[in-house]
Write a protein that holds these residues in place. Structure first.
Motif, PDB file in Angstrom:
ATOM      1  N   ASP A 235       0.830  -1.203   0.000  1.00  0.00           N
ATOM      2  CA  ASP A 235       0.000   0.000   0.000  1.00  0.00           C
ATOM      3  C   ASP A 235       0.867   1.258   0.000  1.00  0.00           C
ATOM      4  O   ASP A 235       0.514   2.275  -0.597  1.00  0.00           O
ATOM      5  N   GLY A 236       1.998   1.165   0.711  1.00  0.00           N
ATOM      6  CA  GLY A 236       2.920   2.295   0.747  1.00  0.00           C
ATOM      7  C   GLY A 236       3.486   2.601  -0.627  1.00  0.00           C
ATOM      8  O   GLY A 236       3.564   3.758  -1.041  1.00  0.00           O
ATOM      9  N   LEU A 237       3.876   1.564  -1.348  1.00  0.00           N
ATOM     10  CA  LEU A 237       4.387   1.749  -2.705  1.00  0.00           C
ATOM     11  C   LEU A 237       3.305   2.308  -3.629  1.00  0.00           C
ATOM     12  O   LEU A 237       3.577   3.160  -4.483  1.00  0.00           O
ATOM     13  N   GLN A 238       2.078   1.831  -3.438  1.00  0.00           N
ATOM     14  CA  GLN A 238       0.969   2.326  -4.259  1.00  0.00           C
ATOM     15  C   GLN A 238       0.731   3.812  -3.992  1.00  0.00           C
ATOM     16  O   GLN A 238       0.554   4.606  -4.921  1.00  0.00           O
ATOM     17  N   LEU A 239       0.721   4.187  -2.709  1.00  0.00           N
ATOM     18  CA  LEU A 239       0.507   5.593  -2.363  1.00  0.00           C
ATOM     19  C   LEU A 239       1.651   6.458  -2.883  1.00  0.00           C
ATOM     20  O   LEU A 239       1.423   7.567  -3.392  1.00  0.00           O
ATOM     21  N   LEU A 240       2.882   5.957  -2.778  1.00  0.00           N
ATOM     22  CA  LEU A 240       4.030   6.696  -3.309  1.00  0.00           C
ATOM     23  C   LEU A 240       3.841   6.981  -4.797  1.00  0.00           C
ATOM     24  O   LEU A 240       4.059   8.109  -5.268  1.00  0.00           O
ATOM     25  N   GLY A 241       3.401   5.955  -5.543  1.00  0.00           N
ATOM     26  CA  GLY A 241       3.163   6.129  -6.975  1.00  0.00           C
ATOM     27  C   GLY A 241       2.089   7.175  -7.250  1.00  0.00           C
ATOM     28  O   GLY A 241       2.224   7.988  -8.176  1.00  0.00           O
ATOM     29  N   GLN A 242       1.031   7.170  -6.432  1.00  0.00           N
ATOM     30  CA  GLN A 242      -0.053   8.140  -6.621  1.00  0.00           C
ATOM     31  C   GLN A 242       0.422   9.565  -6.321  1.00  0.00           C
ATOM     32  O   GLN A 242       0.074  10.510  -7.032  1.00  0.00           O
ATOM     33  N   LEU A 243       1.229   9.718  -5.263  1.00  0.00           N
ATOM     34  CA  LEU A 243       1.753  11.041  -4.915  1.00  0.00           C
ATOM     35  C   LEU A 243       2.700  11.575  -5.994  1.00  0.00           C
ATOM     36  O   LEU A 243       2.649  12.751  -6.361  1.00  0.00           O
ATOM     37  N   LYS A 244       3.562  10.697  -6.518  1.00  0.00           N
ATOM     38  CA  LYS A 244       4.502  11.125  -7.559  1.00  0.00           C
ATOM     39  C   LYS A 244       3.780  11.447  -8.865  1.00  0.00           C
ATOM     40  O   LYS A 244       4.227  12.285  -9.643  1.00  0.00           O
ATOM     41  N   GLU A 245       2.646  10.758  -9.100  1.00  0.00           N
ATOM     42  CA  GLU A 245       1.862  11.052 -10.299  1.00  0.00           C
ATOM     43  C   GLU A 245       1.182  12.414 -10.162  1.00  0.00           C
ATOM     44  O   GLU A 245       1.106  13.176 -11.127  1.00  0.00           O
ATOM     45  N   LEU A 246       0.710  12.724  -8.949  1.00  0.00           N
ATOM     46  CA  LEU A 246       0.074  14.020  -8.703  1.00  0.00           C
ATOM     47  C   LEU A 246       1.084  15.163  -8.775  1.00  0.00           C
ATOM     48  O   LEU A 246       0.875  16.164  -9.469  1.00  0.00           O
TER      49      LEU A 246
END
Length: 460
Positions: free
Chosen positions: A61-72
């Motif tokens: 979940d942490g990796l997923q959230l990191l990806g979402q933050l970097k995409e934003l």
């Protein structure tokens, strides 16, 4: 403003208090939806994020959230917080775009240093990209008095070095032997806020695994059989300043683990003394080896690789900046005038032109040795092309004698094919340069390439 993401209220409160005392404002989130909502609403300068922000997760979940933050917000730096046993997860996060990682329990001073460094590195460069880069402009901004050269590629490296010197980022300097990695490390130190503190150089290639802890961390008298007196380690010598770890690619795996611990926690223990000591230090590493390849081969720890190269500086080989050779030669000659009290020393224009055309695989170090050897052996005041040629060819003949295979070990065809392959690799498949170096025509070289089935499609 800094966004803190962690499901543990105690961790959030501790980080928030620490950051507020350092002058930062903070906002907190406990889970993925809250984190994304806070990021959109507040547009933080930096994100501090626990990779396991829920007790039920394993870090995915942490990796997923990191990806979402970097995409934003791709430009916003993210620092990951993880336990020592989850460093592999942090490495995956670095690959996914995180700026840095911190392990629990963290050192407050080091965490604040990492936060400030990440923010500094995310700021726009001081000089406009459209400005014409000149050595004069760089010398007005930074102290590069030890470094000689005006090549465009070198100037770009120096500008990057000047910009990152103000931060505390860990830096990996890559480049062939003799390209001046130590000088660049010293320049980073001289242009940093640590300039008045110690700059300690360590050649890791010269330290055996058995002596690593004693050399780097120090020891107390009686800590082991030959410890007849207390010894101060290199890290303690460099405290508050900069430590330069040269030839880090030569470090054995067991020593890599010990080094990683120190670089990660910024704490160490002197042999024979169980008290932990804190470090405030800037770390610069250098290597002439391909660490990425060594990681793939299992010869270098991936977590250590990502710890030491927050920023990578690649130094050009001397053959990539031939226009700087006359400047370097003149610099060496000026120094030798003082050393040997020969104020009349000069180098002919023809000699400088000839030197510019030489491959000089040993780079600046080889050129410096060649100039000094020529001055000493020739005994002349005016150094000519022949003087340098005699010294360079004499050295090459000695190397060739050592490198020649024993009689019967190789046929003439095999020897010829080996030389062509080495020359193609040395000149990056440039057929014209290889033909000139081997003393044959391009047509003859092409025929030999086909004869020995040596690929040359990427030649020109």
């Amino acid at each position: 403003m800094i966004l803190i993401i962690d499901d543990d209220v105690a961790v959030r409160a501790s980080l928030s208090l620490l950051l507020k005392q350092a002058g930062y404002t903070t906002v907190q989130a406990t889970n993925q939806p809250e984190a994304l909502e806070a990021a959109v609403k507040h547009r933080p300068q930096l994100v501090l994020m626990d990779m396991n922000f829920s007790m039920e997760t394993t870090g995915e979940d942490g990796l997923q959230l990191l990806g979402q933050l970097k995409e934003l917000y791709p430009a916003i730096p993210v620092i990951l917080i993880t336990g020592w046993g989850s460093i592999n997860l942090a490495v995956e996060g670095i690959k996914a775009g995180a700026a840095d990682f911190i392990t629990k329990p963290w050192n407050n001073d080091y965490l604040l240093q990492a936060v400030q460094t990440a923010i500094d590195l995310s700021l726009p460069a001081r000089e406009a990209a459209t400005d014409k880069l000149t050595r004069k402009k760089l010398d007005e901004l930074y102290d590069f008095s030890m470094i000689v050269g005006e090549d465009a590629g070198l100037l770009q490296v120096l500008r990057n070095v000047g910009q990152i010197s103000a931060t505390d980022a860990s830096i990996l300097i890559e480049g062939e032997s003799g390209t001046g990695k130590e000088l660049i490390a010293e320049a980073i130190h001289k242009n940093s806020h640590r300039a008045k503190a110690p700059f300690v150089k360590v050649n890791l290639g010269g330290i055996s695994a058995s002596l690593f802890e004693s050399e780097m961390f120090g020891h107390r008298r009686g800590a082991f059989t030959d410890a007849k007196a207390d010894r101060v380690g290199r890290f303690e010598m460099a405290n508050k300043g900069t430590i330069f770890l040269d030839e880090i690619g030569e470090l054995d795996m067991s020593s890599q683990v010990k080094l990683l611990r120190v670089l990660q926690d910024r704490t160490y223990e002197v042999l024979g003394d169980s008290r932990s000591r804190n470090l405030d230090i800037r770390v610069i590493c250098a290597t002439n080896r391909d660490l990425r390849e060594m990681v793939l081969e299992g010869k270098f720890r991936e977590d250590l690789y990502y710890r030491i190269n927050l920023i990578t500086v690649r130094l050009p080989a001397l053959r990539e900046r031939p226009q700087d050779i006359p400047l370097l030669v003149q610099h060496f000659v000026n120094n030798l005038k003082k050393t040997y009290h020969k104020q009349e020393l000069e180098v002919s224009a023809k000699a400088l032109t000839w030197l510019k055309e030489q491959p000089l695989p040993g780079n600046i170090r080889e050129l410096k040795n060649l100039v000094e050897r020529t001055v000493l052996v020739s005994g002349k005041s005016l150094l000519t092309e022949d003087d340098f040629m005699n010294q360079l060819q004499g050295g090459l003949r000695k190397q060739e004698d050592k490198a020649l295979p024993s009689v019967g070990a190789m046929t003439l065809d095999e020897l010829e094919a080996s030389m062509i392959k080495k020359s193609m690799a040395h000149y990056n498949n440039n057929v014209s340069k290889v033909a000139k170096a081997l003393g044959v025509s391009r047509g003859s070289l092409y025929r030999r390439l086909e004869k020995f089935n040596i690929p040359y499609d990427a030649a020109e």
